[in-house]
Design a protein around this motif. Structure first.
Motif, PDB file in Angstrom:
ATOM      1  N   ASN A   1       1.865  -5.827  -1.467  1.00 32.86           N
ATOM      2  CA  ASN A   1       1.502  -4.908  -0.399  1.00 32.86           C
ATOM      3  C   ASN A   1       2.388  -5.225   0.793  1.00 32.86           C
ATOM      4  O   ASN A   1       2.233  -6.282   1.417  1.00 32.86           O
ATOM      5  N   SER A   2       3.299  -4.310   1.098  1.00 34.48           N
ATOM      6  CA  SER A   2       4.301  -4.540   2.150  1.00 34.48           C
ATOM      7  C   SER A   2       5.115  -5.789   1.792  1.00 34.48           C
ATOM      8  O   SER A   2       5.738  -5.844   0.743  1.00 34.48           O
TER       9      SER A   2
ATOM     10  N   GLU B   1      -5.433   1.850  -3.382  1.00 31.04           N
ATOM     11  CA  GLU B   1      -5.366   1.433  -1.982  1.00 31.04           C
ATOM     12  C   GLU B   1      -3.933   1.227  -1.512  1.00 31.04           C
ATOM     13  O   GLU B   1      -3.700   0.769  -0.386  1.00 31.04           O
TER      14      GLU B   1
ATOM     15  N   ASP C   1      -1.495  -0.675  -3.161  1.00 31.61           N
ATOM     16  CA  ASP C   1      -0.830  -1.879  -3.659  1.00 31.61           C
ATOM     17  C   ASP C   1      -0.032  -1.554  -4.922  1.00 31.61           C
ATOM     18  O   ASP C   1      -0.363  -0.629  -5.675  1.00 31.61           O
ATOM     19  N   THR C   2       0.986  -2.346  -5.155  1.00 30.56           N
ATOM     20  CA  THR C   2       1.796  -2.201  -6.367  1.00 30.56           C
ATOM     21  C   THR C   2       1.402  -3.291  -7.360  1.00 30.56           C
ATOM     22  O   THR C   2       1.427  -4.484  -7.016  1.00 30.56           O
TER      23      THR C   2
END
Length: 271
Positions: free
Chosen positions: A224-225, A198, A200-201
């Motif tokens: 995420n961001s 999706e 995300d890291t």
């Protein structure tokens, strides 16, 4: 022609009987040859067994002395004792292996689908906004993923909660499901893989103690961001749950893992 054309008489043969001499009846003692002639073995009656020669063990091969040839020891008797000991050890190891496999198989079956999830109304003085949109959406995704692989996870129900402190300074998102889980470790891996798919890291992932209820748990930092979350996922043969906490006020993965274990002690109950 010379009388000695065929050489001297060969030893071992007695003189021929005189012409007209009577032939002794069968079984009568034969006349003993003179000195210098080898002794002959007596004839055995018809149908009688020939006894072994003197000095030979019963059953020994013909021509083999009982004590072996001079200068050579007698061949050792072959024994199967060592073979039977070896076979016994191998059989014991095999049976032990079967017992261990059987125990784990029984242990797995006895735990599969045994528990369900009932999230508490409050957790660590935080109220629950049960069924909050973010949490419920995550739980629905987990159920949808489970439906695509029913052999790995057969989900009977889902749970979701959004615990928020009164001052809005802390929030804990919980989502999960319960049913029949055949591979808990696989389910934990799948949840982190889904986060990566999706966008995300996932970083710093490590295994954590799952607590007294067993199973497996893993935690990682998910980014995420500009948002960072400490995420832990636990799974056993009945449940799969993801716990998320914001990365504020020095919250660490160890702290979130401890929170997940505490929540699990309350939420995971026998059906």
């Amino acid at each position: 022609m010379s009388d000695n054309q065929f050489g001297p008489p060969q030893p071992g043969f007695g003189p021929p009987p005189a012409p007209g001499a009577p032939i002794p009846p069968q079984g009568a003692a034969a006349p003993q040859p003179g000195y210098g002639y080898p002794q002959q073995q007596p004839q055995q009656p018809w149908g009688g067994a020939v006894p072994p020669q003197q000095g030979y063990p019963a059953g020994a091969p013909a021509g083999y002395p009982a004590g072996g040839f001079p200068g050579y020891p007698a061949p050792p008797q072959k024994s199967r004792k060592g073979l039977w000991i070896t076979l016994s050890i191998v059989a014991a190891v095999i049976l032990a292996g079967v017992g261990v496999i059987g125990y784990f198989a029984y242990d797995t079956v006895s735990k599969t689908g045994k528990y369900k999830l009932v999230l508490p109304a409050t957790f660590q003085d935080m109220g629950s906004e049960a069924g909050a949109e973010e949490a419920q959406q995550l739980a629905d995704e987990m159920k949808r993923d489970a439906a695509s692989d029913p052999d790995a996870l057969e989900m009977d129900g889902t749970v979701a909660a959004f615990y928020v402190a009164e001052d809005q300074g802390r929030a804990v998102i919980v989502a999960g499901g319960y049913g029949k889980v055949t591979r808990p470790e696989f389910q934990v891996d799948q949840q982190f893989k889904q986060l990566q798919q999706e966008g995300d890291t996932v970083s710093g992932r490590k295994s954590m103690d799952a607590g007294p209820l067993g199973g497996t748990m893993s935690c990682a930092l998910v980014t995420n961001s500009d948002t960072e979350l400490n995420v832990c996922v636990w799974a056993d043969y009945s449940t799969v749950v993801i716990v998320m906490e914001g990365n504020q006020d020095g919250t660490t993965l160890d702290k979130v893992a401890a929170d997940a274990r505490e929540l699990r002690q309350t939420a995971e109950v026998v059906k």
